[in-house]
Write a protein that holds these residues in place. Sequence first.
Motif, PDB file in Angstrom:
ATOM      1  N   ARG A   4      42.312  11.508  19.095  1.00  0.00           N
ATOM      2  CA  ARG A   4      43.734  11.156  18.917  1.00  0.00           C
ATOM      3  C   ARG A   4      44.503  11.445  20.212  1.00  0.00           C
ATOM      4  NH1 ARG A   4      45.675  14.185  13.602  1.00  0.00           N
ATOM      5  NH2 ARG A   4      44.839  15.917  14.809  1.00  0.00           N
ATOM      6  N   GLY A   5      45.662  10.640  20.571  1.00  0.00           N
ATOM      7  CA  GLY A   5      46.517  10.822  21.753  1.00  0.00           C
ATOM      8  C   GLY A   5      46.191   9.917  22.908  1.00  0.00           C
ATOM      9  N   GLN A   6      45.155   9.098  22.843  1.00  0.00           N
ATOM     10  CA  GLN A   6      44.826   8.185  23.947  1.00  0.00           C
ATOM     11  C   GLN A   6      45.885   7.102  24.125  1.00  0.00           C
ATOM     12  OE1 GLN A   6      40.924   6.667  23.265  1.00  0.00           O
ATOM     13  NE2 GLN A   6      39.882   8.558  23.833  1.00  0.00           N
ATOM     14  N   ALA A   7      46.499   6.636  23.094  1.00  0.00           N
ATOM     15  CA  ALA A   7      47.541   5.585  23.166  1.00  0.00           C
ATOM     16  C   ALA A   7      48.724   6.078  23.960  1.00  0.00           C
ATOM     17  CB  ALA A   7      47.968   5.163  21.762  1.00  0.00           C
ATOM     18  N   LEU A   8      49.035   7.376  23.840  1.00  0.00           N
ATOM     19  CA  LEU A   8      50.169   7.924  24.589  1.00  0.00           C
ATOM     20  C   LEU A   8      49.899   7.899  26.089  1.00  0.00           C
ATOM     21  CD1 LEU A   8      52.892   9.360  24.600  1.00  0.00           C
ATOM     22  CD2 LEU A   8      51.669  11.537  24.319  1.00  0.00           C
ATOM     23  N   VAL A   9      48.666   8.190  26.472  1.00  0.00           N
ATOM     24  CA  VAL A   9      48.308   8.163  27.894  1.00  0.00           C
ATOM     25  C   VAL A   9      48.400   6.745  28.438  1.00  0.00           C
ATOM     26  CG1 VAL A   9      46.466   8.560  29.546  1.00  0.00           C
ATOM     27  CG2 VAL A   9      46.847  10.185  27.688  1.00  0.00           C
ATOM     28  N   LEU A  10      47.826   5.812  27.703  1.00  0.00           N
ATOM     29  CA  LEU A  10      47.877   4.403  28.149  1.00  0.00           C
ATOM     30  C   LEU A  10      49.302   3.879  28.212  1.00  0.00           C
ATOM     31  CD1 LEU A  10      44.803   2.989  26.158  1.00  0.00           C
ATOM     32  CD2 LEU A  10      44.946   3.545  28.594  1.00  0.00           C
ATOM     33  N   ALA A  11      50.103   4.256  27.251  1.00  0.00           N
ATOM     34  CA  ALA A  11      51.498   3.811  27.230  1.00  0.00           C
ATOM     35  C   ALA A  11      52.259   4.373  28.420  1.00  0.00           C
ATOM     36  CB  ALA A  11      52.169   4.224  25.922  1.00  0.00           C
TER      37      ALA A  11
END
Length: 533
Positions: free
Chosen positions: A24-31
């Motif tokens: 969990r939290g990979q989308a925040l990094v990409l964003a």
Amino acid sequence: MSDRYGAGSRSAAAARVGGRWRARGQALVLATIALLVLCVGVIVLFDTGIAVNKKTQLVNTADAAAYSVAVQQARAFNTIAYLNRAQVANEISMAQAVSMYSWMGYIQSGTDHMAKALEVIGVVTSEIGIGEILLEAGQIMDRMKSAIKQVRAGLKPVLEGVVDTLSAANKLYVGAEGIVARDAYVDSEVVADRVVKANAADASGRPGYGNEQMRVSDVSRLALVAQAHAAARYVREYHSMKLNPQGRRESGFRRADADRYVNVVMEARDPFTRGHHDSYFGIFDESEGTDMVDYSRWVGVDTFNFDLPGWLSWIPGAPDNVPLAWAAAAAVRRNTRARASIYLWGINNGRGWTSPYDLDHHRHDKAYQGALGNGMAGELVANDPADAEGGGKASDALLKGYTGLQNYYDVVDNKHANLPYRPDGDYGVDDKAYGPIFTVQVEQPVASVHTSKQLGIGAGRMRQVDSADNGAISALASAQVYFSRPRDRWPFARQIDDRRELGNLFSPYWQARLVDTPESIRLGFKAGSVVIP
């Protein structure tokens, strides 16, 4: 081994879903990365838009400035052309005054001689009934002669005033030409500055937002001065004034210069001034014409002669011809004395004048259209230009106050100035075919352009670096002065193939156009030097 989160636990950032562990939290990094790239892209796009907009503004401003400077020079050339035309018009007006004054003397001479002839014939034929009629006709002719003489005498001071005024005007015109020819280059830098300021201003007239430091570059200022001097060298003063105010030969007089001007004024004569030679019934010959003589006076001669028929040749002592009327007039300097040499022998020492122009087939005019060679009338006129038998004096034939042909300005060595420059600098033909060129470089320091850096947008690695050659955004533009007379403005309805009028300062058809900057000039600006092609 188990820990506090339970057996097999991996981390708080992961969860077991359907027997599988998912991070969990990979989308925040990409964003975050995407947002960073987007911000940088927006800043780059903003800076690119500002730079393109500024470059476009500078290009338009440079075009306008270069064109305006060239227009200013073209107007200077056209001003000289109008002044030259005014001089020519004044010369023709004075020639017309001489022609009219000579013609009135010619009519006076004819009526006087006719009156005397009628009187003699009337006395001889008084016994056959027509003598009284002829005597009365002679009296009428005598009264006509007296009226013409009075009108001519009253007209003389008026015509002298016209000659004096027009001669003075021509002196003013040539002085004005000199001022325009010498000082036109002074305005080139001023014109460029005004155009740049006008393009940088907003509606209130003050420099617009972000345009405060838009200016003509220092190299461009030097180039404009050099190019203006080069344009001034396209024109020179031609010395056609033969006599100075004291009546002595002008030291700078050049016969070739004067001949150029004589060709112009002789070609510009109207039909009345040019005159004619006509023969009536094979026994009456009339010749009249007005010429520019010795670059210093207009002279008009009118003669009318009667050629006796051959069948009268048996009469002992009978002349070949009888002079019926003759007169002459001349516009001369104030200190000129009446003498026969004023009228002898006409233009080019009696050889006449041949037009150098193609469009009138190089027409040849005899001196005074052959008036001096028109029998006994032609022999008498030089020594008796004002009908001495009728009470005239030789000095009556002179209109004083004329100062001769003045100097004038024209292009140097017949420079054509009717072809555009080629950007590669390889003109292919003699440079006489090219008109003056003016180059303007408009620049603005990159530090004054409202990019993201100057506005404080972005920080750290997101801050963009502004850079440009020599620390400024610039644009270069060139405009050329050239000569082109529209075909529908030619003075002749008939055209000769596809030939066109060459550049000169007697026709006000100088124009300006934007051209590609020659490579030599472009390289000179890049190197920070001035190159004139």
